[in-house]
Design an enzyme around this catalytic site. Structure first.
Site, mmCIF file in Angstrom:
data_model
loop_
_atom_site.group_PDB
_atom_site.id
_atom_site.type_symbol
_atom_site.label_atom_id
_atom_site.label_comp_id
_atom_site.label_asym_id
_atom_site.label_seq_id
_atom_site.Cartn_x
_atom_site.Cartn_y
_atom_site.Cartn_z
ATOM 1 N N LYS A 1 4.668 2.646 5.971
ATOM 2 C CA LYS A 1 5.851 1.920 5.578
ATOM 3 C C LYS A 1 5.925 1.774 4.049
ATOM 4 C CE LYS A 1 5.729 -1.134 9.619
ATOM 5 N NZ LYS A 1 5.542 -2.567 10.021
ATOM 6 N N GLY A 2 4.767 1.784 3.399
ATOM 7 C CA GLY A 2 4.669 1.356 2.002
ATOM 8 C C GLY A 2 5.566 2.086 1.015
ATOM 9 N N GLU B 1 4.314 9.115 -1.621
ATOM 10 C CA GLU B 1 3.352 8.062 -1.257
ATOM 11 C C GLU B 1 3.580 6.825 -2.121
ATOM 12 O OE1 GLU B 1 1.283 6.854 0.643
ATOM 13 O OE2 GLU B 1 -0.171 8.252 1.464
ATOM 14 N N ASP B 2 3.169 5.676 -1.598
ATOM 15 C CA ASP B 2 3.229 4.461 -2.411
ATOM 16 C C ASP B 2 2.007 4.367 -3.325
ATOM 17 O OD1 ASP B 2 1.533 4.097 -0.227
ATOM 18 O OD2 ASP B 2 2.123 2.027 0.143
ATOM 19 N N ASP C 1 -5.480 5.431 -3.044
ATOM 20 C CA ASP C 1 -6.634 4.577 -3.342
ATOM 21 C C ASP C 1 -7.897 5.421 -3.144
ATOM 22 O OD1 ASP C 1 -8.176 2.291 -3.758
ATOM 23 O OD2 ASP C 1 -7.825 1.477 -1.775
ATOM 24 N N LYS D 1 -5.152 4.951 -8.043
ATOM 25 C CA LYS D 1 -6.348 4.275 -8.562
ATOM 26 C C LYS D 1 -7.443 5.332 -8.745
ATOM 27 C CE LYS D 1 -5.465 0.124 -5.730
ATOM 28 N NZ LYS D 1 -5.982 -0.698 -4.617
ATOM 29 N N PHE E 1 -6.242 -5.064 -6.114
ATOM 30 C CA PHE E 1 -5.314 -5.139 -4.981
ATOM 31 C C PHE E 1 -3.946 -5.609 -5.462
ATOM 32 C CE2 PHE E 1 -3.301 -7.062 -1.258
ATOM 33 C CZ PHE E 1 -3.403 -5.998 -0.382
ATOM 34 N N ASP F 1 2.336 -4.184 0.999
ATOM 35 C CA ASP F 1 2.258 -5.422 1.780
ATOM 36 C C ASP F 1 0.956 -6.193 1.623
ATOM 37 O OD1 ASP F 1 0.649 -3.494 3.168
ATOM 38 O OD2 ASP F 1 0.783 -4.765 4.951
ATOM 39 N N ARG G 1 6.670 -7.104 1.283
ATOM 40 C CA ARG G 1 7.099 -5.748 0.891
ATOM 41 C C ARG G 1 8.379 -5.784 0.067
ATOM 42 N NH1 ARG G 1 4.058 -1.883 3.720
ATOM 43 N NH2 ARG G 1 3.404 -2.488 5.815
HETATM 44 P P1 5GP Z 1 -6.221 5.319 0.814
HETATM 45 O O1 5GP Z 1 -7.478 4.505 0.629
HETATM 46 O O2 5GP Z 1 -6.255 6.100 2.083
HETATM 47 O O3 5GP Z 1 -5.916 6.160 -0.408
HETATM 48 O O4 5GP Z 1 -5.047 4.258 0.948
HETATM 49 C C1 5GP Z 1 -4.700 3.839 2.230
HETATM 50 C C2 5GP Z 1 -3.574 2.858 2.221
HETATM 51 O O5 5GP Z 1 -4.129 1.616 1.837
HETATM 52 C C3 5GP Z 1 -2.411 3.062 1.281
HETATM 53 O O6 5GP Z 1 -1.428 3.946 1.757
HETATM 54 C C4 5GP Z 1 -1.861 1.646 1.228
HETATM 55 O O7 5GP Z 1 -1.040 1.392 2.343
HETATM 56 C C5 5GP Z 1 -3.124 0.815 1.313
HETATM 57 N N1 5GP Z 1 -3.532 0.347 -0.014
HETATM 58 C C6 5GP Z 1 -4.421 0.906 -0.870
HETATM 59 N N2 5GP Z 1 -4.531 0.157 -1.996
HETATM 60 C C7 5GP Z 1 -3.673 -0.891 -1.830
HETATM 61 C C8 5GP Z 1 -3.309 -2.008 -2.654
HETATM 62 O O8 5GP Z 1 -3.779 -2.217 -3.786
HETATM 63 N N3 5GP Z 1 -2.389 -2.863 -2.116
HETATM 64 C C9 5GP Z 1 -1.819 -2.715 -0.894
HETATM 65 N N4 5GP Z 1 -0.925 -3.622 -0.500
HETATM 66 N N5 5GP Z 1 -2.134 -1.663 -0.099
HETATM 67 C C10 5GP Z 1 -3.043 -0.757 -0.571
#
Ligand code: 5GP
Length: 191
Positions: free
Chosen positions: A57-58, A113-114, A117, A145, A166, A173, A179
């Site tokens: 959703k992000g 993508e939003d 991480d 990041k 974070f 969210d 959101r």
């Molecule tokens: P990944 O670790 O797979 O790159 O990120 C997985 C998901 O974790 C992202 O798509 C996002 O939804 C959530 N996420 C990662 N970092 C953050 C953050 O700083 N804030 C929020 N709200 N969600 C995050």
């Protein structure tokens, strides 16, 4: 009038679920970087009819602004949704709960993508999409990041590189809430 509006709604700290967040990225700065990445993606497109894949959703809010900014009338937008399995650590196992119905064979695909991480979500997505025989796959992310990246590629287009903190707002969210915040906020360190 504009001045009055700004005074009435300054970016202030917000507390949600017992956590305090402070202003991090203003809506003006977001709008500026959305325009920049849209221009970069458009410049590099090799066809005039790419398909953009918004990761729910992000990314919904970023995708809406980005898609308007890129202004490519022959392009298409599609939506996909993944959710990490509950009760597991970061294994990279993703549960696809809304897949792509669109035929992307031979198409220029750009994933929206939003945030990237650890990179686990982005990596799983790329693998799934690459298995559908597109012409090419690239990724644009609003936030990245770099210090947290464990797997996969660095996203080709990045709005903001941020430290491993974070953040919430503008689609991101906290337990499905907040959101709709127009700005991005960061979790405040306890003193
Ligand atoms: P990944 O670790 O797979 O790159 O990120 C997985 C998901 O974790 C992202 O798509 C996002 O939804 C959530 N996420 C990662 N970092 C953050 C953050 O700083 N804030 C929020 N709200 N969600 C995050």
């Amino acid at each position: 009038m504009r001045q009055l509006f700004q005074n009435l709604y300054p970016m202030d700290e917000i507390t949600i679920k017992g956590l305090t967040f402070e202003p991090y990225i203003s809506r003006e700065e977001i709008a500026k970087q959305v325009e920049r990445v849209a221009a970069e993606v458009k410049r590099d497109c090799v066809t005039d009819s790419p398909i953009f894949v918004c990761v729910l959703k992000g990314a919904f809010m970023f995708a809406a602004d980005f898609y308007r900014a890129i202004d490519m009338p022959k392009s298409e937008i599609a939506f996909i949704r993944y959710k990490s399995y509950l009760g597991t650590e970061s294994t990279g196992e993703m549960n696809k709960i809304l897949g792509l119905n669109d035929d992307i064979t031979g198409r220029e695909v750009i994933i929206i993508e939003d945030i990237v991480d650890t990179g686990l979500t982005a990596h799983a997505l790329r693998q799934d999409i690459e298995a559908m025989s597109p012409m090419s796959v690239k990724m644009v992310t609003l936030l990245y990041k770099p210090a947290s990246l464990k797997v996969g590629k660095v996203p080709e287009y990045v709005g903001f590189e941020i430290p491993p903190k974070f953040i919430i707002g503008y689609g991101l969210d906290l337990d499905e809430q907040v959101r709709g915040l127009k700005e991005i906020y960061v979790l405040k360190k306890e003193d």
